[in-house]
Design an enzyme around this catalytic site. Sequence first.
Site, short mmCIF file in Angstrom:
data_model
loop_
_atom_site.label_atom_id
_atom_site.label_comp_id
_atom_site.label_asym_id
_atom_site.label_seq_id
_atom_site.Cartn_x
_atom_site.Cartn_y
_atom_site.Cartn_z
N ASP A 97 -5.10 -5.27 2.34
CA ASP A 97 -6.33 -6.02 2.64
C ASP A 97 -6.25 -7.46 2.18
O ASP A 97 -6.91 -8.32 2.74
CB ASP A 97 -7.52 -5.32 1.99
CG ASP A 97 -7.85 -4.02 2.71
OD1 ASP A 97 -7.80 -4.02 3.95
OD2 ASP A 97 -8.10 -2.99 2.03
N ASN A 133 0.85 -1.19 0.00
CA ASN A 133 0.00 0.00 0.00
C ASN A 133 0.89 1.24 0.00
O ASN A 133 2.02 1.17 0.46
CB ASN A 133 -0.84 0.04 1.28
CG ASN A 133 -2.07 -0.83 1.20
OD1 ASN A 133 -2.21 -1.63 0.28
ND2 ASN A 133 -2.95 -0.68 2.16
N LYS A 142 -17.17 3.11 8.65
CA LYS A 142 -16.04 2.27 9.08
C LYS A 142 -15.91 2.25 10.60
O LYS A 142 -15.62 1.22 11.20
CB LYS A 142 -14.76 2.82 8.44
CG LYS A 142 -13.60 1.89 8.52
CD LYS A 142 -12.44 2.36 7.65
CE LYS A 142 -12.73 2.13 6.17
NZ LYS A 142 -11.58 2.52 5.32
N ASP A 172 -8.17 -8.43 9.83
CA ASP A 172 -8.35 -7.01 10.16
C ASP A 172 -7.88 -6.83 11.60
O ASP A 172 -8.57 -7.18 12.55
CB ASP A 172 -9.82 -6.59 9.99
CG ASP A 172 -9.98 -5.08 10.13
OD1 ASP A 172 -9.32 -4.48 11.02
OD2 ASP A 172 -10.75 -4.49 9.35
N PHE A 225 -7.42 4.67 11.51
CA PHE A 225 -7.17 5.69 10.49
C PHE A 225 -7.85 5.25 9.21
O PHE A 225 -7.95 4.05 8.96
CB PHE A 225 -5.66 5.85 10.24
CG PHE A 225 -5.03 6.94 11.05
CD1 PHE A 225 -4.88 6.80 12.42
CD2 PHE A 225 -4.61 8.12 10.45
CE1 PHE A 225 -4.31 7.80 13.18
CE2 PHE A 225 -4.03 9.13 11.19
CZ PHE A 225 -3.88 8.98 12.55
N LYS A 227 11.30 -17.22 -8.35
CA LYS A 227 10.87 -16.09 -9.16
C LYS A 227 10.03 -16.59 -10.35
O LYS A 227 10.44 -17.51 -11.06
CB LYS A 227 12.10 -15.33 -9.66
CG LYS A 227 11.73 -14.08 -10.43
CD LYS A 227 12.95 -13.30 -10.88
CE LYS A 227 12.51 -12.11 -11.70
NZ LYS A 227 13.63 -11.40 -12.31
O1 C5P Z 1 -10.79 -1.09 6.45
P1 C5P Z 1 -9.68 -0.12 6.27
O2 C5P Z 1 -8.41 -0.79 5.80
O3 C5P Z 1 -9.97 1.06 5.44
O4 C5P Z 1 -9.45 0.44 7.76
C1 C5P Z 1 -8.40 1.25 8.07
C2 C5P Z 1 -8.05 1.09 9.52
O5 C5P Z 1 -8.02 -0.29 9.90
C3 C5P Z 1 -6.65 1.59 9.80
O6 C5P Z 1 -6.65 2.04 11.14
C4 C5P Z 1 -5.80 0.35 9.62
O7 C5P Z 1 -4.58 0.44 10.31
C5 C5P Z 1 -6.70 -0.73 10.17
N1 C5P Z 1 -6.55 -2.03 9.52
C6 C5P Z 1 -6.06 -3.11 10.22
N2 C5P Z 1 -5.96 -4.34 9.61
C7 C5P Z 1 -6.32 -4.51 8.33
C8 C5P Z 1 -6.82 -3.41 7.60
C9 C5P Z 1 -6.91 -2.20 8.22
O8 C5P Z 1 -5.71 -2.96 11.39
N3 C5P Z 1 -6.21 -5.69 7.76
#
Ligand code: C5P
Length: 396
Positions: free
Chosen positions: A282, A213, A340, A309, A326, A292
């Site tokens: 995600d 990301n 969210k 998550d 965030f 490779k």
């Molecule tokens: O769902 P989204 O990725 O937009 O959410 C963002 C928030 O969730 C951020 O605080 C991010 O650090 C956290 N997050 C997480 N684990 C994930 C995806 C997002 O802790 N797999």
Amino acid sequence: MVMVLSGKKIVLGLTGGIACYKSAEFLRAMVRDGAQINVVMTDSATHFITPLTLQTLSENPVMVSQWESHAGSPLSHIDVTRTADAIIIAPCTANFAAKLAHGIADDLLSSLCLARPSHVPLLIAPAMNVEMWMNQATRRNIAQLKADGVGVMGPAAGFQACGEVGMGRMLEPQELLAETIAAFQPAVLKNKRVLITAGPTFEPIDPIRGITNRSSGKMGYAVARAAWEAGGEVSLVSGPVALPAPHGVARHDVTTAWEMREKVMSLIADQDVFIAVAAVADWRVANTSTQKIKKTGSAPQLQFEENPDILAEVASLKKPPFCVGFAAESEKLIEHAQEKRSRKNIPLLVGNIGEEAFGKDENELILFDAKGHTVLPRADKLVLARSLVRHIAGYL
Ligand code: C5P
């Protein structure tokens, strides 16, 4: 650049130790940050660095003897602390710490410390041989000084000028600057344990390639620094970034989302606050290749599986810490952020204004809670982080 020390009057005291050579650089760092410095040295300190060096760097006369009149007044050695915002002794020898702990005033610098008004903070940066630092007498004196409200900066462990290795090295100039700046921040997270994630995660495709990301880690690192400045005991779980660990923060490096989840879960017990700033991928690649992947004329078919998550998992713990998320959205920030926040079941969600913030030193934030939202206008990420930390402390 944010200059916290702008306009602050600081009395810098030097006592006799080899670490005096670092004090010149520390003085310059404070001057660059806007501070006005008055140097006071013990006689021993003048054997390690000349008053002229410090006078030149501070652009102020240096005081050594209590028997000369300074600036025309025989009492100006006391006057100088009347208008000071802080007194910092760097380096502070074992002997000088002992004098401070017992209220001995037998030279200009020790008299000035004893005569300082109670509202003027006193900070010391101990610098001594490891055996002197470990000596029971020093242990008692340092414990007494802490109990008296004196700020003790360091020392660090490492190689010592005397050839021995261990605790007792004075902190480096930039670390002393960070500690000094922290002394001017409200200690709103004192005795709080704070866990922060920052940076991106990197999910391998094969040993050479991967998906990630966009995140420089700057916002998360600024939050970690601000939380430490506010007195928090801070752990930072960081994805791959090109930033140094903020002083005072325990950093744990990870690469993938799964590793980040494992590290967070291993540290989560007893945390008071969890701030998830990381841009966690995600999805990860399900069919990673151990070698490779070669170009064959047709594109490889990648399959993805969803990553855990981390924030939602922490928020659903039986006794979760205060959780802050965030969100970086490319559109409809307000709608998506509130959705969210409720979906992840967290009390506070911070919205980035989006792509513009990536890699920059500035940002603009919107804080969403159950009552509505508050805008933190465009500013340096560290300024925003300090403001965010104060907001968070308000909920605790
Ligand atoms: O769902 P989204 O990725 O937009 O959410 C963002 C928030 O969730 C951020 O605080 C991010 O650090 C956290 N997050 C997480 N684990 C994930 C995806 C997002 O802790 N797999």
